[in-house]
Design a protein around this motif. Structure first.
Motif, PDB file in Angstrom:
ATOM      1  N   VAL A 351      84.166   3.004 -14.528  1.00  0.00           N
ATOM      2  CA  VAL A 351      84.907   3.415 -15.729  1.00  0.00           C
ATOM      3  C   VAL A 351      84.009   3.317 -16.952  1.00  0.00           C
ATOM      4  O   VAL A 351      83.963   4.205 -17.800  1.00  0.00           O
ATOM      5  CB  VAL A 351      86.173   2.552 -15.906  1.00  0.00           C
ATOM      6  N   SER A 352      83.267   2.220 -17.053  1.00  0.00           N
ATOM      7  CA  SER A 352      82.383   2.012 -18.201  1.00  0.00           C
ATOM      8  C   SER A 352      81.174   2.932 -18.144  1.00  0.00           C
ATOM      9  O   SER A 352      80.805   3.545 -19.147  1.00  0.00           O
ATOM     10  CB  SER A 352      81.921   0.550 -18.243  1.00  0.00           C
ATOM     11  N   VAL A 358      80.540   8.786 -21.568  1.00  0.00           N
ATOM     12  CA  VAL A 358      80.791  10.148 -22.049  1.00  0.00           C
ATOM     13  C   VAL A 358      81.752  10.127 -23.231  1.00  0.00           C
ATOM     14  O   VAL A 358      81.535  10.803 -24.242  1.00  0.00           O
ATOM     15  CB  VAL A 358      81.345  11.033 -20.916  1.00  0.00           C
ATOM     16  N   SER A 359      82.823   9.329 -23.150  1.00  0.00           N
ATOM     17  CA  SER A 359      83.802   9.277 -24.230  1.00  0.00           C
ATOM     18  C   SER A 359      83.188   8.744 -25.510  1.00  0.00           C
ATOM     19  O   SER A 359      83.439   9.260 -26.601  1.00  0.00           O
ATOM     20  CB  SER A 359      84.996   8.407 -23.814  1.00  0.00           C
ATOM     21  N   ALA A 360      82.370   7.684 -25.383  1.00  0.00           N
ATOM     22  CA  ALA A 360      81.753   7.099 -26.573  1.00  0.00           C
ATOM     23  C   ALA A 360      80.781   8.062 -27.225  1.00  0.00           C
ATOM     24  O   ALA A 360      80.671   8.126 -28.449  1.00  0.00           O
ATOM     25  CB  ALA A 360      81.042   5.792 -26.192  1.00  0.00           C
ATOM     26  N   ALA A 361      80.051   8.837 -26.413  1.00  0.00           N
ATOM     27  CA  ALA A 361      79.105   9.802 -26.970  1.00  0.00           C
ATOM     28  C   ALA A 361      79.823  10.995 -27.586  1.00  0.00           C
ATOM     29  O   ALA A 361      79.368  11.556 -28.583  1.00  0.00           O
ATOM     30  CB  ALA A 361      78.142  10.279 -25.876  1.00  0.00           C
ATOM     31  N   GLU A 362      80.969  11.369 -27.011  1.00  0.00           N
ATOM     32  CA  GLU A 362      81.680  12.541 -27.494  1.00  0.00           C
ATOM     33  C   GLU A 362      82.458  12.281 -28.779  1.00  0.00           C
ATOM     34  O   GLU A 362      82.595  13.176 -29.617  1.00  0.00           O
ATOM     35  CB  GLU A 362      82.662  13.050 -26.422  1.00  0.00           C
ATOM     36  N   ARG A 390      81.228  15.913 -15.850  1.00  0.00           N
ATOM     37  CA  ARG A 390      80.254  14.827 -15.687  1.00  0.00           C
ATOM     38  C   ARG A 390      80.922  13.563 -15.171  1.00  0.00           C
ATOM     39  O   ARG A 390      80.375  12.855 -14.313  1.00  0.00           O
ATOM     40  CB  ARG A 390      79.546  14.546 -17.016  1.00  0.00           C
ATOM     41  N   ILE A 391      82.108  13.263 -15.711  1.00  0.00           N
ATOM     42  CA  ILE A 391      82.813  12.056 -15.288  1.00  0.00           C
ATOM     43  C   ILE A 391      83.252  12.160 -13.828  1.00  0.00           C
ATOM     44  O   ILE A 391      82.993  11.262 -13.020  1.00  0.00           O
ATOM     45  CB  ILE A 391      84.032  11.811 -16.200  1.00  0.00           C
ATOM     46  N   ALA A 392      83.924  13.263 -13.477  1.00  0.00           N
ATOM     47  CA  ALA A 392      84.491  13.393 -12.133  1.00  0.00           C
ATOM     48  C   ALA A 392      83.416  13.354 -11.057  1.00  0.00           C
ATOM     49  O   ALA A 392      83.648  12.825  -9.966  1.00  0.00           O
ATOM     50  CB  ALA A 392      85.287  14.691 -12.028  1.00  0.00           C
ATOM     51  N   LEU A 438      91.643   5.413 -10.291  1.00  0.00           N
ATOM     52  CA  LEU A 438      90.337   5.346 -10.945  1.00  0.00           C
ATOM     53  C   LEU A 438      89.991   6.650 -11.645  1.00  0.00           C
ATOM     54  O   LEU A 438      89.546   6.660 -12.802  1.00  0.00           O
ATOM     55  CB  LEU A 438      89.265   4.996  -9.907  1.00  0.00           C
ATOM     56  N   LEU A 439      90.192   7.773 -10.975  1.00  0.00           N
ATOM     57  CA  LEU A 439      89.852   9.067 -11.572  1.00  0.00           C
ATOM     58  C   LEU A 439      90.735   9.353 -12.786  1.00  0.00           C
ATOM     59  O   LEU A 439      90.243   9.803 -13.832  1.00  0.00           O
ATOM     60  CB  LEU A 439      90.007  10.177 -10.534  1.00  0.00           C
TER      61      LEU A 439
END
Length: 598
Positions: A351-352, A358-362, A390-392, A438-439
């Motif tokens: 998750v991290s 990705v979330s923090a960069a976006e 990218r995440i999936a 998780l996903l």
């Protein structure tokens, strides 16, 4: 998941959402005009330090990034940022897993381990609610927008005011927390009796000041991320982990478990101070002037505070869900709380690494995109879909690995000292439950970040409330009545807790996606893409499982190297054969690294 039959994903039109488009476009035009009149701020000329800093997105509508080669796309820039976040988190998480392994060696699934885990959850509420998640969602969009406009002076005022407010409010919460500790322990660990309860109370009072320091550390992270200094902010927790590791190794063989738990708690406070301290010098250089004030009259500070409370509530209700899990686990027998903590450390790793990175960069980039372009919906759709892919690509195999090979993973990381093979299998069951959601949890983070970039903090709050209600109801049913109905030991109900949270996570994700799609148009992952990911993961699991049966009982380290190595290679091989660009990118990077090493 996205498919052609989804009626919720039709792109918005001026007629379909005139108010939203007009408000965003009008605000964008005004901010762009102001940005064009202002002189570029010094942040735009910052040196590229270790690849951490990229110039901010300008006001041009050409789609090119100033300071970058014209061939460098927004996705590439965000990919670099996500890589830096991921690298920082990876280093921090590796050290964190070392800390957990050392902790497992000395505490195992003991009563002292239960007390330590429960005690840390209570003040950790302060960090999680006031810290990174809520502060990033409310502070970064405002602060990053001011930087994008070149208004460094006003950005500095906002940062100083937010620090002052955080310091004041956090200090009050720490004081109240220390005084009210026995009541908190009763609420979160009612199943603890006698020595476990007394130890938990002592540990909570030690932990609270450290949690306050970690909130201030999250303020540093917000400033650093807005300036695209991702690496230092996400490696800072290494200092906290190292402090605990040193204490455990030094005192582990000298003290009994209960006094060792107290020493380790004090080491956590020292580590919190170090985590804040290693970020502060860089933050002070970026701000130019550090002068904390209590200024709630400033319009931008008001906006941060206004955005903060819905996110605060959202994070708070999610933490309530964690407290419910701890409360129920305290009734599931000795070791249940500690085992839940071990599994959550593994669950939060992907998750991290992939969701948060990705979330923090976006988030800061999306916030600046609202300044930089008039085509807001199209920009957000593109960035969101790229992030989801990218995440999936990494979360699907992580989920399958937890489900099929969780015993191998738990054994190689924790099986030492007082942590036995039976404990590894127990953690595996809890991990298998975690794999259910998780996903959804990781994809949901990015959808929430998109709402935050749009300055909409209330929609994620509503769905977080629903998620908590579902988790609480299902958690009780799966943890208590279900094991009895199945005729199994009550301790296995911990797996029911994690599975119920996963089901609720899927409900929240679907609602977030559906609501955002109505605003900006269709987003999500094609079923064909997701199907290829699961086929690759399934093939890898089959190979890994066969090797595990063939090798039998072996030392955890070589067994994990063979089984998990074969699993990963199979997954990347199958997805590359399907022609997925994410797989080819990973394999190309691996080939480059091999050439460099030679």
């Amino acid at each position: 998941m996205k498919d052609s039959s989804n009626s919720d994903g039709d792109p918005i039109t001026p007629e379909g959402d005139r108010r939203t488009q007009e408000e965003l476009s009008s605000g964008d035009a005004k901010r762009r005009a102001k940005s064009e009149e202002a002189e570029p701020g010094p942040h735009q000329d910052a040196a590229l330090i270790a690849g951490e800093t990229l110039q901010q997105v300008g006001a041009s509508s050409t789609g090119e990034f100033p300071g970058l080669d014209s061939r460098t796309s927004p996705a590439t820039a965000t990919g670099r940022h996500a890589f830096l976040v991921g690298a920082g988190i990876l280093i921090s998480r590796i050290v964190g897993l070392v800390r957990q392994r050392v902790f497992a060696h000395y505490f195992g699934n003991s009563g002292a381990g239960d007390a330590f885990t429960a005690a840390f959850r209570i003040p950790n509420f302060l960090q999680n609610v006031f810290g990174e998640g809520a502060l990033s969602a409310s502070f970064i969009p405002v602060y990053a927008r001011l930087l994008a406009q070149g208004d460094e002076k006003e950005a500095g005022k906002v940062a100083n005011a937010i620090f002052g407010l955080l310091a004041l409010v956090t200090s009050l919460f720490v004081l109240v927390g220390v005084l009210a500790t026995p009541y908190f322990v009763t609420a979160i660990a009612a199943g603890f009796q006698d020595e476990r309860r007394e130890l938990t109370i002592t540990l909570v009072r030690i932990f609270f000041p450290g949690a306050g320091l970690l909130v201030l550390s999250a303020w540093c992270l917000g400033v650093l991320n807005s300036h695209h200094r991702f690496f230092i902010s996400y490696t800072a927790p290494v200092a906290w982990n190292v402090s605990i590791i040193v204490a455990l190794i030094f005192y582990g063989r000298r003290l009994d478990l209960f006094p060792l738990a107290e020493i380790t708690a004090w080491a956590s406070v020292v580590g919190s101070a170090l985590q804040f301290g290693v970020q502060l010098p860089t933050v002070l250089r970026l701000l130019h002037r550090f002068h904390p004030v209590i200024d709630i009259a400033n319009a931008h500070v008001k906006q941060v505070v206004h955005n903060f409370f819905p996110v605060f509530m959202s994070r708070g209700v999610v933490q309530i869900s964690a407290f419910v899990d701890a409360f129920l686990a305290s009734y599931l027998g000795e070791g249940a709380m500690a085992a839940l903590n071990y599994s959550q450390s593994l669950y939060t790793l992907p998750v991290s690494l992939f969701g948060m990175s990705v979330s923090a960069a976006e988030l800061p980039t999306m916030a600046k995109a609202l300044v930089a372009t008039e085509v807001i919906a199209e920009t957000l759709r593109r960035r969101l879909d790229e992030g989801l892919h990218r995440i999936a690509f990494f979360i699907v195999p992580s989920s399958m690995a937890f489900l099929a090979l969780g015993d191998v993973i738990a054994a190689v990381l924790y099986q030492t000292g007082k942590f036995t093979h039976a404990d590894s299998r127990y953690v595996w069951a809890i991990l298998a439950g975690s794999s259910v959601g998780l996903l959804a949890s990781t994809l949901g983070r990015l959808y929430s970040s998109t709402f935050y970039a749009l300055h909409d903090t209330r929609t994620p709050l509503r769905y977080a409330l629903l998620r908590v209600l579902l988790t609480t109801a299902l958690g009780y049913l799966f943890a208590m009545p279900l094991p009895r109905a199945l005729g199994i030991e009550l301790k296995w109900g911990v797996a029911g807790l994690t599975a119920s949270a996963g089901i609720a996570g899927w409900v929240e994700f679907i609602l977030l996606r559906r609501t955002l799609n109505k605003r900006i148009g269709r987003t999500g992952l094609a079923l064909s893409f997701v199907g290829k990911l699961w086929l690759g993961a399934g093939a890898g699991a089959a190979v890994g499982w066969a090797l595990k049966l063939l090798l039998g009982q072996r030392h955890p380290l070589p067994l994990a190297a063979i089984v998990l190595g074969a699993y990963g290679l199979t997954y990347f091989g199958v997805t590359a054969a399907f022609g997925l660009p994410e797989a080819r990118s990973v394999l190309a990077r691996a080939r480059r690294l091999l050439r460099i090493s030679h």
